[in-house]
Design a protein around this motif. Structure first.
Motif, PDB file in Angstrom:
ATOM      1  N   HIS A   1       0.747  -1.206  -0.256  1.00 27.72           N
ATOM      2  CA  HIS A   1       0.013   0.118  -0.035  1.00 27.72           C
ATOM      3  C   HIS A   1       0.764   1.291   0.013  1.00 27.72           C
ATOM      4  O   HIS A   1       0.703   2.149  -0.919  1.00 27.72           O
ATOM      5  CB  HIS A   1      -1.101   0.097   1.168  1.00 27.72           C
TER       6      HIS A   1
ATOM      7  N   LEU B   1      -5.774   0.272  -6.809  1.00 31.49           N
ATOM      8  CA  LEU B   1      -5.548   0.264  -5.619  1.00 31.49           C
ATOM      9  C   LEU B   1      -6.941   0.407  -5.033  1.00 31.49           C
ATOM     10  O   LEU B   1      -7.176   0.037  -3.646  1.00 31.49           O
ATOM     11  CB  LEU B   1      -4.789   1.751  -5.455  1.00 31.49           C
ATOM     12  N   GLN B   2      -7.885   0.865  -5.612  1.00 32.52           N
ATOM     13  CA  GLN B   2      -9.133   1.021  -4.848  1.00 32.52           C
ATOM     14  C   GLN B   2      -9.782  -0.482  -4.738  1.00 32.52           C
ATOM     15  O   GLN B   2     -10.462  -0.773  -3.912  1.00 32.52           O
ATOM     16  CB  GLN B   2     -10.222   1.735  -5.888  1.00 32.52           C
TER      17      GLN B   2
ATOM     18  N   ARG C   1      -8.288  -1.914  -2.001  1.00 32.21           N
ATOM     19  CA  ARG C   1      -8.866  -1.497  -0.618  1.00 32.21           C
ATOM     20  C   ARG C   1     -10.250  -2.257  -0.210  1.00 32.21           C
ATOM     21  O   ARG C   1     -10.454  -2.405   0.689  1.00 32.21           O
ATOM     22  CB  ARG C   1      -9.214  -0.067  -0.677  1.00 32.21           C
ATOM     23  N   SER C   2     -11.028  -2.422  -1.558  1.00 28.47           N
ATOM     24  CA  SER C   2     -12.343  -3.038  -1.344  1.00 28.47           C
ATOM     25  C   SER C   2     -12.166  -4.399  -0.928  1.00 28.47           C
ATOM     26  O   SER C   2     -12.891  -4.930   0.113  1.00 28.47           O
ATOM     27  CB  SER C   2     -13.231  -2.926  -2.561  1.00 28.47           C
TER      28      SER C   2
ATOM     29  N   MET D   1      -9.498  -5.659   0.994  1.00 28.39           N
ATOM     30  CA  MET D   1      -8.960  -5.752   2.542  1.00 28.39           C
ATOM     31  C   MET D   1     -10.186  -5.277   3.321  1.00 28.39           C
ATOM     32  O   MET D   1     -10.147  -5.811   4.271  1.00 28.39           O
ATOM     33  CB  MET D   1      -7.930  -4.750   2.468  1.00 28.39           C
ATOM     34  N   LEU D   2     -11.084  -4.378   2.835  1.00 27.27           N
ATOM     35  CA  LEU D   2     -12.231  -4.025   3.631  1.00 27.27           C
ATOM     36  C   LEU D   2     -13.181  -5.008   3.826  1.00 27.27           C
ATOM     37  O   LEU D   2     -13.818  -5.308   4.999  1.00 27.27           O
ATOM     38  CB  LEU D   2     -12.965  -2.785   3.178  1.00 27.27           C
TER      39      LEU D   2
ATOM     40  N   TRP E   1      -3.108  -4.063   7.644  1.00 28.18           N
ATOM     41  CA  TRP E   1      -3.328  -3.316   6.623  1.00 28.18           C
ATOM     42  C   TRP E   1      -3.890  -1.838   6.888  1.00 28.18           C
ATOM     43  O   TRP E   1      -3.462  -0.852   6.348  1.00 28.18           O
ATOM     44  CB  TRP E   1      -4.256  -4.018   5.685  1.00 28.18           C
ATOM     45  N   ALA E   2      -5.111  -1.880   7.638  1.00 34.30           N
ATOM     46  CA  ALA E   2      -5.781  -0.625   8.000  1.00 34.30           C
ATOM     47  C   ALA E   2      -4.986   0.367   8.543  1.00 34.30           C
ATOM     48  O   ALA E   2      -4.814   1.633   8.431  1.00 34.30           O
ATOM     49  CB  ALA E   2      -7.031  -1.008   8.673  1.00 34.30           C
TER      50      ALA E   2
ATOM     51  N   VAL F   1      -2.351   1.871   6.273  1.00 33.34           N
ATOM     52  CA  VAL F   1      -3.307   2.848   5.365  1.00 33.34           C
ATOM     53  C   VAL F   1      -3.363   4.229   6.122  1.00 33.34           C
ATOM     54  O   VAL F   1      -2.934   5.344   5.403  1.00 33.34           O
ATOM     55  CB  VAL F   1      -4.447   2.416   4.977  1.00 33.34           C
TER      56      VAL F   1
ATOM     57  N   GLN G   1      -1.188   8.017   5.343  1.00 32.80           N
ATOM     58  CA  GLN G   1      -1.842   9.324   4.985  1.00 32.80           C
ATOM     59  C   GLN G   1      -1.572  10.330   6.448  1.00 32.80           C
ATOM     60  O   GLN G   1      -2.259  11.328   6.195  1.00 32.80           O
ATOM     61  CB  GLN G   1      -3.240   8.970   4.870  1.00 32.80           C
TER      62      GLN G   1
END
Length: 148
Positions: free
Chosen positions: A74, A97-98, A101-102, A104-105, A125-126, A129, A133
């Motif tokens: 990531h 990348l989206q 994200r989906s 992993m969510l 992972w969260a 992320v 940021q």
């Protein structure tokens, strides 16, 4: 140290193993991609689509290895995406990348009684992320010496 070009030339072969019927080959593919991303971060964007597909694999071990690769991937992918000069490539990588994200969510929200490690990896992972940021306090705390 293995040259990046050599690893890059092997990358397509290992990426194609994601569709193999043998679970052991898919596991090794996920492991290889995770190690390639860790040691050769400039290959992160090339590994992104395969990691996304491996996250949806039916085998829990493959998913775990792909989740470990996603944790490493990531931050590197976001950095390389910021450097991407071509708009079409930027858009393509941003969509991948989206998808990452989906996926992993979905692991984070769904959990798994059979593979509790998947939830723990999704939580890591969260954290990665959020940290990618967040401005670093080390950079914010830098002070210029008075004599300059």
């Amino acid at each position: 140290d293995t040259p990046t070009e050599l690893v890059g030339s092997c990358l397509e072969y290992f990426s194609n193993l994601q569709t193999d019927a043998q679970t052991s080959l898919r596991r090794y593919s996920a492991y290889f991609l995770g190690r390639a991303i860790f040691f050769k971060p400039q290959l992160a964007l090339r590994c992104l689509p395969t990691v996304v597909l491996l996250l949806g694999d039916g085998d829990g071990v493959v998913q775990e290895l792909a989740a470990k690769a996603a944790i490493t991937l990531h931050g590197r992918a976001v950095f390389l995406l910021a450097l991407e000069p071509e708009p079409r490539a930027f858009q393509r990588h941003a969509e991948q990348l989206q998808k990452l994200r989906s996926a992993m969510l979905k692991l984070l929200e769904g959990g798994s009684a059979e593979h509790p490690a998947l939830f723990q990896l999704a939580a890591r992972w969260a954290k990665a992320v959020v940290l990618s940021q967040t401005p670093s306090p080390l950079v914010l705390a830098v002070r210029v010496p008075a004599d300059l």
